[in-house]
Design an enzyme around this catalytic site. Structure first.
Site, PDB file in Angstrom:
ATOM      1  N   VAL A  37       0.852  -1.451  -0.024  1.00 20.01           N
ATOM      2  CA  VAL A  37       0.038   0.099   0.168  1.00 20.01           C
ATOM      3  C   VAL A  37       0.760   1.539   0.028  1.00 20.01           C
ATOM      4  O   VAL A  37       0.313   2.384  -0.280  1.00 20.01           O
ATOM      5  CB  VAL A  37      -0.921   0.140   1.126  1.00 20.01           C
TER       6      VAL A  37
ATOM      7  N   TYR B  95       5.064   4.860  15.394  1.00 21.65           N
ATOM      8  CA  TYR B  95       3.736   4.282  15.084  1.00 21.65           C
ATOM      9  C   TYR B  95       2.527   5.456  15.651  1.00 21.65           C
ATOM     10  O   TYR B  95       1.729   5.453  14.954  1.00 21.65           O
ATOM     11  CB  TYR B  95       3.707   2.787  15.959  1.00 21.65           C
TER      12      TYR B  95
HETATM   13  C1  BGC Z   1      -0.753  -1.708  18.841  1.00 23.06           C
HETATM   14  C2  BGC Z   1      -0.644  -2.741  19.548  1.00 23.06           C
HETATM   15  C3  BGC Z   1      -0.984  -2.357  21.210  1.00 23.06           C
HETATM   16  C4  BGC Z   1      -2.401  -1.501  21.040  1.00 23.06           C
HETATM   17  C5  BGC Z   1      -2.472  -1.171  22.404  1.00 23.06           C
HETATM   18  C6  BGC Z   1      -2.146  -0.990  18.841  1.00 23.06           C
HETATM   19  O1  BGC Z   1      -2.238  -0.112  17.959  1.00 23.06           O
HETATM   20  O2  BGC Z   1      -0.715  -2.134  17.197  1.00 23.06           O
HETATM   21  O3  BGC Z   1       0.783  -3.638  19.429  1.00 23.06           O
HETATM   22  O4  BGC Z   1      -1.197  -3.534  21.816  1.00 23.06           O
HETATM   23  O5  BGC Z   1      -2.402  -0.563  20.209  1.00 23.06           O
HETATM   24  O6  BGC Z   1      -1.330  -0.659  23.024  1.00 23.06           O
END
Ligand code: BGC
Length: 271
Positions: free
Chosen positions: A70, A169
């Site tokens: 993607v 992230y």
């Molecule tokens: C992550 C997980 C995590 C969860 C809560 C998600 O967006 O990908 O690794 O356990 O959030 O923290």
């Protein structure tokens, strides 16, 4: 028109990215059960994607597997082309594909930063843009849905909860949140609905280390007031609702499906 409540996506064509495992696979199965024809996107795990397609076909549903990274514009465009060739139109996009590449900030490489942003944020942009282009080019079909098209952006509780050791992230998901809302604001006038889902901790491969051992799970549960780790089906049911006319007046909203993770459970005592 009357919709069979058991099959609220009857006749709709849905593309789910990152559908060869985890939340995406759960969404693909639930969409098929709700009556949609499903494009099962994958990047590396062809066999898993094919298995999900076979499963769906085995229960009388329609599905195809579609390979595409993607994060690559041309691959995304080719995927939409193949999807529309197979199904004739597109009604729903679930921009779900996402990855983690975790590191303490001092150790995080530029490549780790970039790849997570490329897949989680740019990937959703590329897919959403293509979906909007397709939606605008096809007629509204009131017999299929009250909206011209629906986009669901898979976000995370980390669109609002800061996350040490995961700055790439968390930044990608914070970005997804405002991309989703800005997009929703821009395209609502065309009867296109854009919403997000923010899962909490859901048992999938991405966070296996956080729930695999009883000790890890106990620690994780301290963050979850509802007292259980989520399952892909928890998210899939929310996605079916957000994609269906049941939520026709809902737009630009993030639906948190997190067992209360965003309720700041540490504040139960204290503050
Ligand atoms: C992550 C997980 C995590 C969860 C809560 C998600 O967006 O990908 O690794 O356990 O959030 O923290």
């Amino acid at each position: 028109m009357s919709v069979d409540p058991a099959r609220p996506l009857q006749g709709q064509k849905a593309l789910v990215t990152g559908a060869s495992s985890g939340i995406g696979a759960g969404v693909a199965r639930a969409f098929a059960a709700a009556g949609a024809a499903v494009g099962v996107n994958f990047v590396g795990r062809r066999e898993s994607a094919e298995r999900i397609v076979e499963e769906i076909r085995g229960t009388g549903g329609e599905a195809i597997a579609l390979q595409a990274d993607v994060a690559q514009e041309a691959k995304v465009q080719a995927m939409f082309e193949r999807f529309v060739e197979a199904f004739g139109r597109i009604d729903i996009l679930v921009a779900n594909a996402g990855i983690q590449q975790d590191a303490a900030v001092a150790d995080m490489t530029t490549a780790q930063w970039q790849r997570v942003i490329d897949v989680n944020l740019t990937g959703q942009f590329l897919c959403a843009r293509e979906a909007v282009r397709r939606f605008l080019g096809q007629p509204l079909e009131p017999a299929i849905s009250r909206a011209r098209g629906k986009i669901i952006c898979m976000s995370s509780v980390h669109e609002v909860i800061p996350w040490a050791g995961h700055v790439n992230y968390a930044a990608s998901k914070g970005g997804v949140m405002l991309m989703m809302k800005s997009l929703a604001q821009e395209v609502a006038q065309h009867r296109i609905r854009v919403n997000g889902i923010a899962p909490g901790a859901i048992k999938t491969a991405i966070n296996r280390a956080a729930w695999e051992t009883p000790e890890a799970e106990r620690k994780l549960l301290e963050l979850i007031p509802y007292g259980r780790v989520g399952e892909p089906d928890d998210i899939a049911r929310a996605a079916v609702w957000l994609a269906s006319d049941q939520s026709d007046y809902v737009m630009g909203t993030t639906l948190f499906v997190d067992g209360g993770m965003t309720l700041y459970p540490a504040f139960r005592e204290g503050g």
